[in-house]
Scaffold this active site. Structure first.
Site, mmCIF file in Angstrom:
data_model
loop_
_atom_site.group_PDB
_atom_site.id
_atom_site.type_symbol
_atom_site.label_atom_id
_atom_site.label_comp_id
_atom_site.label_asym_id
_atom_site.label_seq_id
_atom_site.Cartn_x
_atom_site.Cartn_y
_atom_site.Cartn_z
ATOM 1 N N ILE A 219 0.924 -1.056 -0.188
ATOM 2 C CA ILE A 219 0.034 -0.045 -0.272
ATOM 3 C C ILE A 219 0.902 1.105 0.068
ATOM 4 O O ILE A 219 0.545 2.347 -0.384
ATOM 5 C CB ILE A 219 -0.935 -0.001 1.277
ATOM 6 C CG1 ILE A 219 -0.361 0.336 2.612
ATOM 7 C CG2 ILE A 219 -1.837 -1.342 1.089
ATOM 8 C CD1 ILE A 219 -1.614 0.440 3.645
ATOM 9 N N ASN B 147 -6.766 -3.339 6.227
ATOM 10 C CA ASN B 147 -6.162 -3.748 7.303
ATOM 11 C C ASN B 147 -4.776 -3.601 7.458
ATOM 12 O O ASN B 147 -4.142 -3.229 8.481
ATOM 13 C CB ASN B 147 -6.427 -5.339 7.568
ATOM 14 C CG ASN B 147 -5.571 -5.894 8.799
ATOM 15 O OD1 ASN B 147 -5.668 -6.007 9.789
ATOM 16 N ND2 ASN B 147 -4.366 -6.843 7.982
ATOM 17 N N LYS C 159 7.402 -0.124 18.064
ATOM 18 C CA LYS C 159 7.100 -0.289 19.360
ATOM 19 C C LYS C 159 7.544 0.862 20.374
ATOM 20 O O LYS C 159 8.130 1.951 20.074
ATOM 21 C CB LYS C 159 8.393 -1.374 19.627
ATOM 22 C CG LYS C 159 8.297 -2.650 18.808
ATOM 23 C CD LYS C 159 6.958 -3.679 19.399
ATOM 24 C CE LYS C 159 7.118 -4.937 18.373
ATOM 25 N NZ LYS C 159 5.612 -5.353 18.171
ATOM 26 N N SER D 217 -8.460 1.869 15.143
ATOM 27 C CA SER D 217 -7.949 1.411 16.701
ATOM 28 C C SER D 217 -8.638 2.242 17.355
ATOM 29 O O SER D 217 -9.040 3.465 17.322
ATOM 30 C CB SER D 217 -6.404 1.588 16.431
ATOM 31 O OG SER D 217 -6.016 1.484 18.065
ATOM 32 N N ALA E 114 2.170 8.981 17.125
ATOM 33 C CA ALA E 114 1.998 9.002 15.724
ATOM 34 C C ALA E 114 1.084 7.938 15.170
ATOM 35 O O ALA E 114 0.352 8.304 14.392
ATOM 36 C CB ALA E 114 3.532 8.600 14.923
ATOM 37 N N TYR E 115 0.902 6.890 15.942
ATOM 38 C CA TYR E 115 0.043 5.721 15.403
ATOM 39 C C TYR E 115 -1.345 6.270 15.804
ATOM 40 O O TYR E 115 -2.214 5.991 14.888
ATOM 41 C CB TYR E 115 0.611 4.377 16.251
ATOM 42 C CG TYR E 115 -0.492 3.361 16.167
ATOM 43 C CD1 TYR E 115 -0.321 2.519 14.778
ATOM 44 C CD2 TYR E 115 -1.662 2.955 16.935
ATOM 45 C CE1 TYR E 115 -1.047 1.519 14.456
ATOM 46 C CE2 TYR E 115 -2.501 1.958 16.495
ATOM 47 C CZ TYR E 115 -2.001 1.167 15.461
ATOM 48 O OH TYR E 115 -2.949 0.181 15.154
ATOM 49 N N GLY E 116 -1.411 6.716 16.822
ATOM 50 C CA GLY E 116 -2.905 7.294 17.442
ATOM 51 C C GLY E 116 -3.176 8.548 16.226
ATOM 52 O O GLY E 116 -4.310 8.365 15.803
ATOM 53 N N VAL E 117 -2.566 9.344 15.787
ATOM 54 C CA VAL E 117 -2.836 10.401 14.918
ATOM 55 C C VAL E 117 -3.051 9.740 13.312
ATOM 56 O O VAL E 117 -4.083 10.220 12.944
ATOM 57 C CB VAL E 117 -1.735 11.452 14.803
ATOM 58 C CG1 VAL E 117 -2.021 12.293 13.775
ATOM 59 C CG2 VAL E 117 -1.747 12.360 16.122
ATOM 60 N N VAL F 92 -5.061 -7.222 20.072
ATOM 61 C CA VAL F 92 -4.779 -8.687 19.721
ATOM 62 C C VAL F 92 -3.396 -9.120 19.666
ATOM 63 O O VAL F 92 -2.487 -8.254 19.201
ATOM 64 C CB VAL F 92 -5.329 -8.688 18.191
ATOM 65 C CG1 VAL F 92 -5.226 -9.855 17.787
ATOM 66 C CG2 VAL F 92 -6.816 -8.244 18.229
#
Length: 276
Positions: free
Chosen positions: A63, A89, A95, A139, A192-195, A230
């Site tokens: 992607i 997905n 991490k 998420s 960064a993941y959250g944004v 998960v």
């Protein structure tokens, strides 16, 4: 051209993606495509499912690579005349203990999770057949990250009239602000993941609105969801759900019956619509 219904799951050679493919193979009345960046890993995953008595098909998809997305688009158009189910997905996460500079983490994470997902949607949403189902895997971190934003940012992200262009500008601004070291001051949370997942959830709301405006009679349903915490390479071994349990909500949304008109444009956790 085949009249067989077709489903595609991005980033599905392992983890939640593979579990979604496994479930669809058992329940979706058509061809299910497992996709992966690496053809070797993708074929291995297909072979693994075959040993379980399930038939999946493989197509390469990265992607982050627009040519790869367009190659899948052309294949689906030519072979099936469109697409019935799309599950976005594919995603990445650094991490917690990773020492990569935050600005680099921001750029890399948004490139895949937001901009890569958006590119897949741009190319594949026009192929969606009537009664198609689109699931963008977001998420619950998108909700907590949203609460960590300044009030003006929260208002923009919650707006029912925000456009895709405005969302893209905001996502780019976050990356630029991290490079300048001013993201705190500008009202952004330290994730960064959250944004990136705020971006996915808001993009889903915008896309559902566009479908209502442009293709109301086609009964296409598009939602964002959180699979839960998960046990995967990404979330680690301490997580509470198995990949198969994590697949439950995405699969539920992918297989909404043809007479359903909700949920649409929603953020769903454990098969339940969440406030945004």
């Amino acid at each position: 051209m085949s009249s067989t219904p077709v489903a595609v799951v991005t980033g599905s050679n392992k983890g939640i993606g593979l579990a979604i493919v496994r479930a669809l193979c058992g329940r979706f009345p058509g061809h299910v495509y497992l996709t992966a960046r690496d053809p070797g890993r993708g074929q291995e995953a297909v072979a693994k499912l075959q040993q379980e008595g399930l038939q999946a098909f493989f197509h390469q998809l990265d992607i982050d690579d627009l040519q790869s997305i367009k190659a899948l688009r052309d294949f689906l158009k030519e072979k099936y005349g469109g697409l019935d189910v799309l599950v976005n997905n594919a995603g990445i996460a650094f991490k917690v203990q990773d020492t990569t500079p935050f600005a680099v983490q921001a750029e890399v994470t948004l490139k895949t999770n937001f901009f890569g997902t958006r590119n897949v949607c741009t190319e594949l949403l026009p192929l969606m057949k009537p009664y198609g189902r689109v699931v963008n895997v977001s998420s619950m971190v998108s909700s907590s990250a949203l609460r960590g934003c300044s009030q003006p940012l929260q208002q923009q992200f919650r707006s029912d009239t925000i456009t895709e262009e405005e969302l893209v500008q905001l996502m780019n601004k976050f990356v630029e602000d991290t490079k300048k070291g001013v993201h705190d001051k500008e009202g952004w949370p330290n994730t960064a993941y959250g944004v990136s997942k705020i971006g996915v959830t808001v993009l889903s709301r915008i896309q559902a609105r566009m479908l209502n405006e442009q293709r109301k009679g086609d009964h296409i349903l598009l939602n964002a969801c959180c699979p839960g915490w998960v046990r995967t390479d990404m979330a680690g071994p301490k997580a509470t759900k198995s990949p198969d349990e994590g697949a439950e909500t995405p699969v539920y949304l992918a297989l909404l019956p043809s007479d359903a008109d909700v949920p649409h444009g929603q953020f769903v956790i454990d098969k339940t619509v969440q406030p945004w």
